[in-house]
Design an enzyme around this catalytic site. Structure first.
Site: not given
Ligand code: ADP
Length: 397
Positions: A9, A86, A175, A236, A380
């Site tokens: 990743n 990823r 996601h 965010r 993940e």
């Protein structure tokens, strides 16, 4: 031991590596940080201390040293069996993981316009791994792919059609690997086939998104063209009135500044004026900090509102699922969120909730709750490792 599966990743200044057996067992996690700076370092999860990355601390150098460490520990002999990467944005091209070849690399590059901060660095990781292991199958796994099943009514914005046709302006969602893992794990826990399982899945980490999963497939999700839309997140804003851009620009803010503030200085951080860290906010709120209280209230209300919104895409519900650092650990957030949803008949067993589902096979709903409520730790990297096996080893065409 069979050769393991390497999961990569790659972020702009970091590299997260995980190693799995082909039987889903996680062997090690390694993090390289501050890459391309003189303070680049490598840390092994669960161990103290760190080692510097030699040379200029590039992604390639960090990966090379991590592979050296894995060999020293006898975790990799020659090469991994397969490598999973990823990749943030697969546009409309990638509906599932893909074995990487020149064409796939080109297609990932052409999605970079949609994710200029992410796809180019994801490609750096792929190229570094290809240099080190030219003969090993490498598979790209996309954050957006799980959401490629969204129906048109969920992915269109109410803007002129030409924006979509000319520039690909639509909702993509992110996601995806986490929401897919929730679908698979919740189905397993509930004893149902995933293709018959319908969920509302809330991934609440630094980034937060919520997905309606109908019969195992994503059918609505809160993030959109970019990961800025939807829930209130760590830094965010999530949804704001689009009129805010015009308003702020008339106040003298440049578009880059507005974008930076909405991505990096808003959310829990902006509301509290203190931090984006939910654990700290919960502590501050308990001590009476007004900003921290406000941030938590707004976070939970927005989340509850979106849980309600997701029901528009479902005709039945097998469970509401929480995951991510906040979703897995914050009994307070789950409690406050569900307090807004009595109309849906969702209730919690407060003791099970405080136990984060660990005492009760992930179940935290109260006896009278109309639907199960689950807390499932996300994984993940495991989804990526499994995809590397399926698309790199079992189907290498
Ligand atoms: P990322 O999206 O970067 O992977 P995580 O999924 O690790 O982030 O989530 C980070 C968030 O989880 C932070 O806001 C952190 O405070 C929160 N968190 C972690 N542990 C707890 C806890 N015990 N209680 C409340 N919040 C927690």
């Amino acid at each position: 031991m069979d050769d393991p599966i390497l999961v990569v990743n790659c972020g702009s200044s970091s590299l997260k590596i995980a190693l799995f057996t082909c039987q889903d067992e996680r062997l090690i996690n390694i993090l390289a940080e501050n890459l391309s700076t003189p303070t680049a370092r490598i840390r092994i999860s669960g161990e103290s201390g760190s080692t510097p990355v030699s040379g200029g601390g590039s992604h390639y150098e960090a990966l090379n040293e991590i592979i050296g460490l894995l060999r020293q520990r006898g975790l990799i002999a020659d090469a991994p069996a397969a490598i999973g990467h990823r990749v943030v944005h697969g546009g409309e091209t990638f509906k599932e993981p893909s074995l990487i070849d020149a064409q796939v690399l080109d297609a990932i590059r052409s999605c970079s316009a949609l994710a200029p901060l992410h796809n180019p660095v994801n490609l750096v990781g792929i190229e570094a791994a290809q240099q080190l292991f030219p003969g090993t199958p490498q598979v790209a796994v996309f954050d957006t792919a799980f959401h490629q099943t969204l129906p048109e009514h969920a992915y269109w914005y109410g803007v002129p059609q030409r924006y979509y046709r000319d520039w690909g302006v639509r909702r993509y969602g992110f996601h995806g690997t986490s929401h897919q893992f929730m679908a698979e794990e919740a189905a397993r826990l509930l004893g149902k086939p995933v293709s018959e399982t319908s969920l509302i899945s809330a991934h609440l980490g630094n980034g937060c998104s919520i997905t309606a999963i109908r019969d195992g497939k994503s059918t609505d999700t809160s993030m959109g063209l970019t990961p800025l839309e939807g829930l209130v997140m760590g830094t965010r804003s999530g949804d704001v009135d689009p009129g805010l851009f015009d308003f702020l620009s008339k106040k003298g803010l440049a578009i880059e500044e507005i974008n930076r503030v909405l991505n990096r200085e808003s959310g829990l951080l902006g509301l509290s004026g203190e931090t984006n860290d939910m654990r700290t906010l919960a502590q501050l709120a308990e001590e009476g900090h007004a900003g921290a209280r406000l941030a938590i209230e707004v976070f939970c209300f927005r989340l509850a509102r979106y849980i309600g919104a997701m029901t528009a895409s479902l005709s039945s519900l097998d469970a509401l699922v929480f995951t991510g650092g906040i979703g897995e650990n914050s009994a307070l957030v789950r409690h406050k969120t569900l307090a807004h949803l009595s109309l849906l008949g969702l209730t919690l067993d407060e003791e099970r909730n405080r136990g984060n589902g660990r005492l009760s096979e992930c179940r935290i709903e109260g006896n009278a709750s109309r639907y199960p409520v689950l807390v499932i730790p996300t994984n993940e990297e495991l989804v990526i490792a499994r995809a590397a096996v399926t698309h790199g080893l079992q189907n290498p065409t």
